[in-house]
Design an enzyme around this catalytic site. Sequence first.
Site, mmCIF file in Angstrom:
data_model
loop_
_atom_site.group_PDB
_atom_site.id
_atom_site.type_symbol
_atom_site.label_atom_id
_atom_site.label_comp_id
_atom_site.label_asym_id
_atom_site.label_seq_id
_atom_site.Cartn_x
_atom_site.Cartn_y
_atom_site.Cartn_z
ATOM 1 N N SER A 86 0.830 -1.209 0.000
ATOM 2 C CA SER A 86 0.000 0.000 0.000
ATOM 3 C C SER A 86 0.861 1.254 0.000
ATOM 4 O O SER A 86 0.561 2.227 -0.702
ATOM 5 C CB SER A 86 -0.926 -0.002 1.217
ATOM 6 O OG SER A 86 -1.796 -1.109 1.178
ATOM 7 N N TYR A 139 -2.431 -10.647 2.839
ATOM 8 C CA TYR A 139 -2.450 -9.257 3.284
ATOM 9 C C TYR A 139 -3.877 -8.892 3.678
ATOM 10 O O TYR A 139 -4.748 -8.770 2.821
ATOM 11 C CB TYR A 139 -1.942 -8.361 2.145
ATOM 12 C CG TYR A 139 -1.810 -6.893 2.458
ATOM 13 C CD1 TYR A 139 -1.866 -6.388 3.753
ATOM 14 C CD2 TYR A 139 -1.602 -5.986 1.419
ATOM 15 C CE1 TYR A 139 -1.722 -5.043 4.012
ATOM 16 C CE2 TYR A 139 -1.450 -4.628 1.662
ATOM 17 C CZ TYR A 139 -1.522 -4.159 2.958
ATOM 18 O OH TYR A 139 -1.378 -2.814 3.204
ATOM 19 N N LYS A 156 0.116 -10.616 6.864
ATOM 20 C CA LYS A 156 0.302 -9.252 7.368
ATOM 21 C C LYS A 156 -1.070 -8.774 7.800
ATOM 22 O O LYS A 156 -1.974 -8.634 6.974
ATOM 23 C CB LYS A 156 0.878 -8.323 6.299
ATOM 24 C CG LYS A 156 0.979 -6.884 6.787
ATOM 25 C CD LYS A 156 1.375 -5.900 5.691
ATOM 26 C CE LYS A 156 1.399 -4.479 6.256
ATOM 27 N NZ LYS A 156 1.668 -3.461 5.212
ATOM 28 N N TYR A 176 -13.324 -4.028 -3.743
ATOM 29 C CA TYR A 176 -14.530 -3.495 -4.373
ATOM 30 C C TYR A 176 -15.750 -4.307 -3.948
ATOM 31 O O TYR A 176 -16.588 -3.828 -3.212
ATOM 32 C CB TYR A 176 -14.432 -3.428 -5.906
ATOM 33 C CG TYR A 176 -15.567 -2.647 -6.524
ATOM 34 C CD1 TYR A 176 -15.549 -1.256 -6.517
ATOM 35 C CD2 TYR A 176 -16.661 -3.287 -7.084
ATOM 36 C CE1 TYR A 176 -16.608 -0.526 -7.059
ATOM 37 C CE2 TYR A 176 -17.716 -2.565 -7.626
ATOM 38 C CZ TYR A 176 -17.688 -1.183 -7.612
ATOM 39 O OH TYR A 176 -18.732 -0.470 -8.134
#
Length: 302
Positions: free
Chosen positions: A47, A136, A165, A110
């Site tokens: 990110s 993630y 993570k 989404y």
Amino acid sequence: MDYKFKGIIPPVVTLFNKDGKFDWEANYMLADHLIKKGVHGLLYMGSMGEFSSLTVEERKLFVEKMVRYVDGHVPVLIGTGTASLQDTIYLSQHAEYIGANGVLVVNPFYWKYTERQLYDYYINVAKSITIPLIIYNIPSLTGQDLSPNLILRLAMDRENIVGVKDTTERLGHIRQLIGITEQRPDFSVFAAFDDLLLPALQMGAAGGINGTATFLPELSVRLFESFKAGQYQTALTLNESLLKLMSIYELSQPLFMAVKEAVHQLILGHQTSPRLPIAECDDLKKAVQLFLKQNNLFSYNN
């Protein structure tokens, strides 16, 4: 798998020139600095790396050159997640082809998917590669939290799904994930929020993929290594310093902008350029400079 990720793995920012292209000199300089400061790995295209604003071909180009440049000095993870299963598989296979040590895969965003659909998504990606895959979980950006039960199923069903993570603020969630190691001892759980690094380590986490390690890696590295050496008072003292850095995330939106500005001021010594839709922001430069001064970070290495 014969590889276990651990320690401090900064989610590295991506640096651009005034033309919106990659500033290779700046990206190389940042990699050199992080490696010199003793990080245990590097994450590109997370990110913080603005992966969501890059094309598939741009992502490929960037990681090809960065993996080649790092040249095995530390393990390299590549964020390969997209909203498309086929693109994620394509990028994951590409990461394996260029010699990355593993991939970090965010769940498709989404739409909200059922646990069965998410399971199938991750299983298909994991089957497409032989290198390790780290899940993630970042519900604040995907809109969907991955349950410990789902992650346990994935860990037990695919050997190359080796860790997670967990970008949540809930220690209970991290504790449940660490419980996976009772059935899968080689499974690695990484804290994402800097203020949860020490408590996560106390519960058995493998390390942190935390944002402040991108501009002040030595602090998190020293905390991790002190904890592992049983120097708990030193770790507590370092944690107090780390807690003070959390306010940097309040200085910008998206939050990677403030982290990148800290990289400019602490590491590079010069500005790189933002990439649209991000624009120049003199107020942010001043705010980050004040933050760094208030925390005595300009003299941290002295």
